[in-house]
Design a protein around this motif. Structure first.
Motif, PDB file in Angstrom:
ATOM      1  N   VAL A   1      20.816  10.979   7.755  1.00 21.09           N
ATOM      2  CA  VAL A   1      20.734  12.084   8.707  1.00 21.09           C
ATOM      3  C   VAL A   1      22.113  12.275   9.334  1.00 21.09           C
ATOM      4  CG1 VAL A   1      19.673  12.931  10.824  1.00 21.09           C
ATOM      5  CG2 VAL A   1      18.319  11.593   9.190  1.00 21.09           C
ATOM      6  N   SER A   2      22.701  13.475   9.133  1.00 18.53           N
ATOM      7  CA  SER A   2      24.025  13.799   9.692  1.00 18.53           C
ATOM      8  C   SER A   2      25.052  12.722   9.340  1.00 18.53           C
ATOM      9  CB  SER A   2      23.937  13.968  11.219  1.00 18.53           C
ATOM     10  OG  SER A   2      23.028  14.986  11.548  1.00 18.53           O
ATOM     11  N   ALA A   3      25.254  12.500   8.055  1.00 19.19           N
ATOM     12  CA  ALA A   3      26.193  11.468   7.599  1.00 19.19           C
ATOM     13  C   ALA A   3      27.608  11.788   8.041  1.00 19.19           C
ATOM     14  CB  ALA A   3      26.134  11.360   6.083  1.00 19.19           C
ATOM     15  N   THR A   4      28.305  10.765   8.500  1.00 22.34           N
ATOM     16  CA  THR A   4      29.707  10.896   8.882  1.00 22.34           C
ATOM     17  C   THR A   4      30.528   9.897   8.071  1.00 22.34           C
ATOM     18  OG1 THR A   4      29.381   9.324  10.696  1.00 22.34           O
ATOM     19  CG2 THR A   4      29.175  11.671  11.218  1.00 22.34           C
ATOM     20  N   ASP A   5      31.846  10.086   8.075  1.00 19.41           N
ATOM     21  CA  ASP A   5      32.710   9.225   7.275  1.00 19.41           C
ATOM     22  C   ASP A   5      32.535   7.757   7.646  1.00 19.41           C
ATOM     23  OD1 ASP A   5      33.582  11.558   6.229  1.00 19.41           O
ATOM     24  OD2 ASP A   5      35.720  11.211   6.581  1.00 19.41           O
ATOM     25  N   GLY A   6      32.555   6.914   6.628  1.00 18.94           N
ATOM     26  CA  GLY A   6      32.443   5.481   6.852  1.00 18.94           C
ATOM     27  C   GLY A   6      31.938   4.787   5.606  1.00 18.94           C
ATOM     28  N   ALA A   7      31.895   3.446   5.682  1.00 14.51           N
ATOM     29  CA  ALA A   7      31.430   2.631   4.559  1.00 14.51           C
ATOM     30  C   ALA A   7      29.945   2.323   4.754  1.00 14.51           C
ATOM     31  CB  ALA A   7      32.234   1.334   4.479  1.00 14.51           C
ATOM     32  N   TYR A   8      29.143   2.738   3.792  1.00  9.32           N
ATOM     33  CA  TYR A   8      27.701   2.553   3.867  1.00  9.32           C
ATOM     34  C   TYR A   8      27.257   1.455   2.898  1.00  9.32           C
ATOM     35  CZ  TYR A   8      27.379   6.871   6.557  1.00  9.32           C
ATOM     36  OH  TYR A   8      27.525   7.833   7.523  1.00  9.32           O
ATOM     37  N   LYS A   9      26.342   0.622   3.379  1.00  6.06           N
ATOM     38  CA  LYS A   9      25.749  -0.424   2.547  1.00  6.06           C
ATOM     39  C   LYS A   9      24.235  -0.323   2.684  1.00  6.06           C
ATOM     40  CE  LYS A   9      25.678  -5.456   1.811  1.00  6.06           C
ATOM     41  NZ  LYS A   9      26.233  -6.757   2.281  1.00  6.06           N
ATOM     42  N   VAL A  10      23.583   0.002   1.572  1.00  7.69           N
ATOM     43  CA  VAL A  10      22.127   0.166   1.569  1.00  7.69           C
ATOM     44  C   VAL A  10      21.518  -1.006   0.812  1.00  7.69           C
ATOM     45  CG1 VAL A  10      20.206   1.658   0.926  1.00  7.69           C
ATOM     46  CG2 VAL A  10      22.390   2.660   1.634  1.00  7.69           C
ATOM     47  N   LYS A  11      20.569  -1.708   1.453  1.00  7.22           N
ATOM     48  CA  LYS A  11      19.906  -2.854   0.821  1.00  7.22           C
ATOM     49  C   LYS A  11      18.420  -2.591   0.692  1.00  7.22           C
ATOM     50  CE  LYS A  11      19.301  -6.758   3.095  1.00  7.22           C
ATOM     51  NZ  LYS A  11      19.592  -8.063   3.746  1.00  7.22           N
ATOM     52  N   VAL A  12      17.910  -2.824  -0.508  1.00  4.12           N
ATOM     53  CA  VAL A  12      16.469  -2.729  -0.757  1.00  4.12           C
ATOM     54  C   VAL A  12      15.972  -4.125  -1.119  1.00  4.12           C
ATOM     55  CG1 VAL A  12      14.646  -1.696  -2.157  1.00  4.12           C
ATOM     56  CG2 VAL A  12      16.667  -0.345  -1.540  1.00  4.12           C
ATOM     57  N   SER A  13      15.044  -4.642  -0.324  1.00  2.00           N
ATOM     58  CA  SER A  13      14.491  -5.980  -0.533  1.00  2.00           C
ATOM     59  C   SER A  13      13.000  -5.851  -0.809  1.00  2.00           C
ATOM     60  CB  SER A  13      14.736  -6.847   0.700  1.00  2.00           C
ATOM     61  OG  SER A  13      14.103  -8.107   0.566  1.00  2.00           O
ATOM     62  N   ALA A  14      12.542  -6.494  -1.891  1.00  2.00           N
ATOM     63  CA  ALA A  14      11.134  -6.418  -2.269  1.00  2.00           C
ATOM     64  C   ALA A  14      10.556  -7.816  -2.434  1.00  2.00           C
ATOM     65  CB  ALA A  14      10.968  -5.622  -3.560  1.00  2.00           C
ATOM     66  N   LYS A  15       9.409  -8.055  -1.801  1.00  2.76           N
ATOM     67  CA  LYS A  15       8.722  -9.346  -1.894  1.00  2.76           C
ATOM     68  C   LYS A  15       7.377  -9.141  -2.584  1.00  2.76           C
ATOM     69  CE  LYS A  15       8.743 -11.969   1.743  1.00  2.76           C
ATOM     70  NZ  LYS A  15       8.434 -12.500   3.100  1.00  2.76           N
ATOM     71  N   ASP A  16       7.061 -10.028  -3.556  1.00  2.00           N
ATOM     72  CA  ASP A  16       5.776  -9.884  -4.232  1.00  2.00           C
ATOM     73  C   ASP A  16       4.685 -10.677  -3.514  1.00  2.00           C
ATOM     74  OD1 ASP A  16       5.977 -12.529  -5.034  1.00  2.00           O
ATOM     75  OD2 ASP A  16       6.452 -12.090  -7.110  1.00  2.00           O
ATOM     76  N   VAL A  17       3.478 -10.659  -4.065  1.00  2.00           N
ATOM     77  CA  VAL A  17       2.321 -11.214  -3.364  1.00  2.00           C
ATOM     78  C   VAL A  17       2.379 -12.730  -3.189  1.00  2.00           C
ATOM     79  CG1 VAL A  17       0.759  -9.340  -3.959  1.00  2.00           C
ATOM     80  CG2 VAL A  17       1.050 -11.250  -5.554  1.00  2.00           C
ATOM     81  N   VAL A  18       3.222 -13.419  -3.973  1.00  2.00           N
ATOM     82  CA  VAL A  18       3.335 -14.870  -3.792  1.00  2.00           C
ATOM     83  C   VAL A  18       4.589 -15.254  -3.010  1.00  2.00           C
ATOM     84  CG1 VAL A  18       2.038 -15.323  -5.904  1.00  2.00           C
ATOM     85  CG2 VAL A  18       4.551 -15.317  -5.980  1.00  2.00           C
ATOM     86  N   GLY A  19       5.390 -14.260  -2.606  1.00  2.00           N
ATOM     87  CA  GLY A  19       6.553 -14.539  -1.774  1.00  2.00           C
ATOM     88  C   GLY A  19       7.891 -14.499  -2.475  1.00  2.00           C
ATOM     89  N   LYS A  20       7.921 -14.235  -3.779  1.00  2.00           N
ATOM     90  CA  LYS A  20       9.201 -14.124  -4.470  1.00  2.00           C
ATOM     91  C   LYS A  20       9.895 -12.836  -4.047  1.00  2.00           C
ATOM     92  CE  LYS A  20       7.860 -16.665  -8.651  1.00  2.00           C
ATOM     93  NZ  LYS A  20       7.610 -16.575 -10.104  1.00  2.00           N
ATOM     94  N   THR A  21      11.218 -12.928  -3.794  1.00  2.00           N
ATOM     95  CA  THR A  21      11.957 -11.793  -3.252  1.00  2.00           C
ATOM     96  C   THR A  21      13.156 -11.447  -4.127  1.00  2.00           C
ATOM     97  OG1 THR A  21      11.318 -12.407  -0.997  1.00  2.00           O
ATOM     98  CG2 THR A  21      13.201 -10.927  -1.231  1.00  2.00           C
ATOM     99  N   THR A  22      13.366 -10.148  -4.307  1.00  2.00           N
ATOM    100  CA  THR A  22      14.544  -9.641  -5.008  1.00  2.00           C
ATOM    101  C   THR A  22      15.234  -8.622  -4.112  1.00  2.00           C
ATOM    102  OG1 THR A  22      13.556  -9.937  -7.204  1.00  2.00           O
ATOM    103  CG2 THR A  22      15.399  -8.400  -7.041  1.00  2.00           C
ATOM    104  N   GLU A  23      16.567  -8.687  -4.048  1.00  2.00           N
ATOM    105  CA  GLU A  23      17.346  -7.744  -3.254  1.00  2.00           C
ATOM    106  C   GLU A  23      18.409  -7.081  -4.121  1.00  2.00           C
ATOM    107  OE1 GLU A  23      17.179 -10.031   1.093  1.00  2.00           O
ATOM    108  OE2 GLU A  23      19.081  -9.825   0.008  1.00  2.00           O
ATOM    109  N   GLN A  24      18.629  -5.802  -3.861  1.00  2.00           N
ATOM    110  CA  GLN A  24      19.718  -5.072  -4.505  1.00  2.00           C
ATOM    111  C   GLN A  24      20.410  -4.235  -3.446  1.00  2.00           C
ATOM    112  OE1 GLN A  24      20.964  -5.260  -7.491  1.00  2.00           O
ATOM    113  NE2 GLN A  24      19.417  -6.553  -8.474  1.00  2.00           N
ATOM    114  N   THR A  25      21.726  -4.079  -3.586  1.00  2.00           N
ATOM    115  CA  THR A  25      22.489  -3.282  -2.620  1.00  2.00           C
ATOM    116  C   THR A  25      23.335  -2.235  -3.339  1.00  2.00           C
ATOM    117  OG1 THR A  25      24.346  -4.841  -2.633  1.00  2.00           O
ATOM    118  CG2 THR A  25      22.632  -5.168  -0.954  1.00  2.00           C
ATOM    119  N   ALA A  26      23.590  -1.161  -2.624  1.00  2.00           N
ATOM    120  CA  ALA A  26      24.525  -0.130  -3.094  1.00  2.00           C
ATOM    121  C   ALA A  26      25.520   0.110  -1.967  1.00  2.00           C
ATOM    122  CB  ALA A  26      23.776   1.154  -3.440  1.00  2.00           C
TER     123      ALA A  26
END
Length: 298
Positions: A204-229
């Motif tokens: 929303v209303s992006a301005t100049d700067g360095a952006y880091k987006v992280k998506v973290s997903a946990k499954d039903v037994v607790g295993k987690t995977t993360e990816q960033t852009a």
């Protein structure tokens, strides 16, 4: 004439004793310790002490913690090893996968035994809970421009940039997953600074700067995977400074056959190249970027 015969009579009113060593407890193969192979071996022991000896071991794998009835037709008796030290293997597969085997999920192993005198340990059936989870969640994330093209560079001048993501798991994601966090210049953004809908993250209303987006997903037994852009939004042109010749030099006549120009260039996302022109039409590439130079011959 007399005929005699003798035989031994063993009084046995005690059921065999069963132990399960794999899984050794309800915690040993649940949650993050879930079974993660397509063929898992269960193991245990059985003894009848001084009784008549074990005749059969009975086992079932169910999705219910409640043990099946003793006369249930689904009890199995085919084992490897010996009655005293038994084992068997079970095949598993990802949810929706083709082929034989039980799909990922939560299961219960039930085991009891009978001896040759007919005594049954059913009332003391051993039950072990275990999870089957063959893989970690899969997460992908990409930066996109207003033309819906993937941005492969580390920076962009497109204020309409957005991010797309996908998160999945063959065994299913836990509730309220995935979790998305965004930082700008190292500071976390409030969730009002972006919107998330249908696998799309919009600033929303992006301005100049360095952006880091992280998506973290946990499954039903607790295993987690993360990816960033990570990407820098840079809508400002580079700043160029000429250090040689100086303004004083330019106010006098040059007597040499060539003139060397030197300077610096700065930019939030780094300078890729610097060009110069003596007529405003034809452009030439200078040597260097943040520190540059070129020579012209009048």
């Amino acid at each position: 004439k007399t005929a005699e015969d003798t035989f031994d009579l063993i009084g046995d009113k005690t059921a065999p004793t069963v132990t399960v060593s794999i899984p050794s407890s309800d915690e040993s193969n649940t949650g993050l310790n879930a079974v993660n192979v397509t063929n898992f071996r269960f193991e245990g022991t059985t003894t009848d002490g001084t009784g008549t000896g074990v005749s059969n071991i009975y086992y079932q794998i169910t999705t219910s913690a409640a043990k099946p009835a003793e006369n249930d037709a689904n009890w199995r008796t085919s084992i490897g090893g010996t009655l005293a030290s038994w084992n068997f293997s079970e095949a598993f597969k990802a949810k929706g996968a083709q082929g034989s085997g039980d799909e990922e999920g939560t299961y219960y192993l039930h085991v009891f035994a009978k001896d040759k005198a007919g005594n049954s340990s059913y009332e003391k059936t051993i039950t072990r809970k275990f999870d089957v989870d063959l893989s970690y969640p899969t997460v992908t994330i990409s930066a996109k421009d207003t033309d819906d093209s993937t941005i492969s560079a580390t920076s962009t001048k497109d204020k309409g940039l957005y991010f797309t993501y996908k998160a999945s798991d063959t065994n299913g994601l836990a509730a309220n997953q995935p979790v998305i966090t965004i930082e700008k210049d190292g500071t976390a953004l409030a969730n009002t600074a972006y919107t998330v809908a249908s696998g799309k993250i919009t600033l929303v209303s992006a301005t100049d700067g360095a952006y880091k987006v992280k998506v973290s997903a946990k499954d039903v037994v607790g295993k987690t995977t993360e990816q960033t852009a990570e990407i820098r939004l840079d809508t400002s042109a580079p700043v160029i400074t000429v250090t040689t010749p100086t303004d004083t030099d330019l106010s006098s006549w040059f007597t040499t056959g060539s003139i060397r120009f030197e300077g610096t260039a700065t930019d939030a996302s780094a300078v890729s190249e610097l060009e110069y022109s003596t007529d405003g039409t034809t452009w030439h590439k200078a040597t260097g970027t943040s520190n540059w130079y070129f020579t012209i011959t009048p």
